[in-house]
Design a protein around this motif. Structure first.
Motif, PDB file in Angstrom:
ATOM      1  N   GLU A   1      36.353  25.519   3.772  1.00 42.49           N
ATOM      2  CA  GLU A   1      36.031  26.942   3.928  1.00 42.49           C
ATOM      3  C   GLU A   1      34.724  27.140   4.689  1.00 42.49           C
ATOM      4  OE1 GLU A   1      36.037  28.057  -0.137  1.00 42.49           O
ATOM      5  OE2 GLU A   1      38.243  28.185  -0.278  1.00 42.49           O
ATOM      6  N   THR A   2      33.732  26.302   4.421  1.00 45.18           N
ATOM      7  CA  THR A   2      32.439  26.399   5.104  1.00 45.18           C
ATOM      8  C   THR A   2      32.590  26.117   6.590  1.00 45.18           C
ATOM      9  OG1 THR A   2      31.237  25.759   3.102  1.00 45.18           O
ATOM     10  CG2 THR A   2      30.093  25.476   5.203  1.00 45.18           C
TER      11      THR A   2
ATOM     12  N   ASN B   1      44.164  33.203   4.501  1.00 42.94           N
ATOM     13  CA  ASN B   1      43.639  33.269   3.139  1.00 42.94           C
ATOM     14  C   ASN B   1      43.495  31.844   2.595  1.00 42.94           C
ATOM     15  OD1 ASN B   1      42.917  33.810   0.537  1.00 42.94           O
ATOM     16  ND2 ASN B   1      44.855  34.787  -0.056  1.00 42.94           N
TER      17      ASN B   1
ATOM     18  N   VAL C   1      35.253  26.495   8.443  1.00 41.61           N
ATOM     19  CA  VAL C   1      35.962  27.612   9.078  1.00 41.61           C
ATOM     20  C   VAL C   1      35.022  28.816   9.234  1.00 41.61           C
ATOM     21  CG1 VAL C   1      37.818  29.304   8.740  1.00 41.61           C
ATOM     22  CG2 VAL C   1      38.255  26.865   8.330  1.00 41.61           C
ATOM     23  N   ALA C   2      34.201  29.082   8.217  1.00 38.00           N
ATOM     24  CA  ALA C   2      33.255  30.192   8.280  1.00 38.00           C
ATOM     25  C   ALA C   2      32.227  29.982   9.389  1.00 38.00           C
ATOM     26  CB  ALA C   2      32.546  30.353   6.934  1.00 38.00           C
ATOM     27  N   GLU C   3      31.964  28.727   9.713  1.00 43.75           N
ATOM     28  CA  GLU C   3      31.023  28.411  10.800  1.00 43.75           C
ATOM     29  C   GLU C   3      31.681  28.458  12.172  1.00 43.75           C
ATOM     30  OE1 GLU C   3      29.583  24.615   9.576  1.00 43.75           O
ATOM     31  OE2 GLU C   3      28.106  25.448   8.157  1.00 43.75           O
ATOM     32  N   GLY C   4      32.979  28.798  12.200  1.00 42.02           N
ATOM     33  CA  GLY C   4      33.664  28.991  13.474  1.00 42.02           C
ATOM     34  C   GLY C   4      34.512  27.833  13.947  1.00 42.02           C
ATOM     35  N   ARG C   5      34.662  26.791  13.136  1.00 39.72           N
ATOM     36  CA  ARG C   5      35.488  25.658  13.539  1.00 39.72           C
ATOM     37  C   ARG C   5      36.967  25.992  13.322  1.00 39.72           C
ATOM     38  NH1 ARG C   5      33.480  20.229  10.990  1.00 39.72           N
ATOM     39  NH2 ARG C   5      35.009  19.446  12.497  1.00 39.72           N
ATOM     40  N   GLN C   6      37.805  25.447  14.183  1.00 41.91           N
ATOM     41  CA  GLN C   6      39.235  25.733  14.154  1.00 41.91           C
ATOM     42  C   GLN C   6      39.939  24.786  13.181  1.00 41.91           C
ATOM     43  OE1 GLN C   6      40.615  28.358  15.981  1.00 41.91           O
ATOM     44  NE2 GLN C   6      38.426  28.769  16.305  1.00 41.91           N
TER      45      GLN C   6
ATOM     46  N   VAL D   1      44.003  27.613   8.463  1.00 44.28           N
ATOM     47  CA  VAL D   1      43.887  29.071   8.574  1.00 44.28           C
ATOM     48  C   VAL D   1      45.257  29.675   8.879  1.00 44.28           C
ATOM     49  CG1 VAL D   1      42.831  30.971   9.843  1.00 44.28           C
ATOM     50  CG2 VAL D   1      41.475  28.945   9.293  1.00 44.28           C
TER      51      VAL D   1
ATOM     52  N   ASP E   1      42.086  30.756   0.129  1.00 45.82           N
ATOM     53  CA  ASP E   1      42.221  30.646  -1.330  1.00 45.82           C
ATOM     54  C   ASP E   1      43.591  30.096  -1.713  1.00 45.82           C
ATOM     55  OD1 ASP E   1      39.685  31.584  -1.772  1.00 45.82           O
ATOM     56  OD2 ASP E   1      40.309  33.658  -2.156  1.00 45.82           O
TER      57      ASP E   1
ATOM     58  N   ARG F   1      35.743  23.775  -0.629  1.00 44.21           N
ATOM     59  CA  ARG F   1      34.509  24.424  -0.167  1.00 44.21           C
ATOM     60  C   ARG F   1      34.091  23.904   1.204  1.00 44.21           C
ATOM     61  NH1 ARG F   1      31.127  22.380  -3.761  1.00 44.21           N
ATOM     62  NH2 ARG F   1      30.138  20.916  -2.327  1.00 44.21           N
TER      63      ARG F   1
END
Length: 248
Positions: A134-135, A152, A137-142, A146, A154, A131
């Protein structure tokens, strides 16, 4: 002939009846495992909580060998524990001792599969580690993860996380640090209560021990009492994810 079959399962077990009463991360209830197996195989069958069984495995054949006061904790999808005191596994009044993953560590924290909120495993288990990645990456960190998962996340697993950390992936390293801190907080609490001679860390997350264990030790050094911490040896399970098999 088979001497017997030992089955370790993640959840509350009625050992005398050989029945799995509740496994929150499997969403299983009231499963008569012993009877199911004995219908197929004519041999004695013993059913036990997997972490308690792993604690026996490490106590007799692993890193807690000959330790009379040992705390075993495994971190995976859930967190399990086994407590050895005066050379014997503590079973508790009804056989359910060691459910350390469901200590509440955050008031009004994240929901846990057990029905509670803020359980230790919501902050220090595998899902918590994933989590955090994933958080970020969702906030834009490289993150290399990925690319490694073709976008994906998951598809992440512990072995992939370890590869990312060894590549210096900062998102992964930070997630491992935060998860290690939460593991250390819970372990420090348990050490202050139980005063173990040996603390044994196992389970799938221990695969990332080169990044997790130093953080666990640093956190324990800040939070456990000196008199307890200085007398305890904190290390890895010798048999990793196979500790439950040795316990069986």
């Amino acid at each position: 002939n088979l001497f017997g079959i030992g089955i370790g399962v993640p959840g509350l077990v009625d050992v005398a009846a050989g029945e799995l009463l509740f496994a929150p991360n499997l969403n299983w209830r009231d499963v008569p495992l012993r009877d199911m197996v004995q219908e197929i195989i004519d041999a004695p069958v013993y059913v036990m909580n997997e972490a308690n069984q792993a604690a026996l495995g490490e106590r007799y054949f692993g890193s807690g060998r000959d330790s009379n006061y040992m705390l075993y904790v495994s971190s995976g999808i859930g967190i399990g524990g086994g407590i050895v005191s005066n050379g014997r596994l503590i079973e508790g009044a009804t056989g359910f001792a060691g459910e350390v993953g469901h200590m509440t560590v955050v008031c009004d924290g994240l929901p846990c599969n057990c029905g509670n909120h803020g359980c230790w495993e919501t902050e220090a288990g595998l899902r918590a580690l994933f989590r955090r990645i994933e958080t970020a990456v969702a906030e834009g960190r490289q993150s290399w993860l990925v690319e490694a998962t073709n976008g994906n996340l998951d598809r992440m697993d512990v072995s992939l996380v370890v590869v990312a950390a060894r590549r210096g992936d900062e998102v992964t390293l930070q997630a491992l640090r935060e998860t290690g801190e939460w593991l250390g907080i819970g372990l420090a609490n348990l050490m202050n209560v139980l005063n173990p001679r040996n603390v044994v860390f196992g389970g799938p997350l221990s695969t990332a021990h080169e990044f997790i264990l130093p953080v666990i030790r640093d956190t324990i050094s800040q939070r456990a009492w000196d008199w307890i911490r200085d007398q305890a040896e904190i290390g890895l399970a010798d048999h990793g994810e196979d500790a439950t098999v040795f316990g069986g």
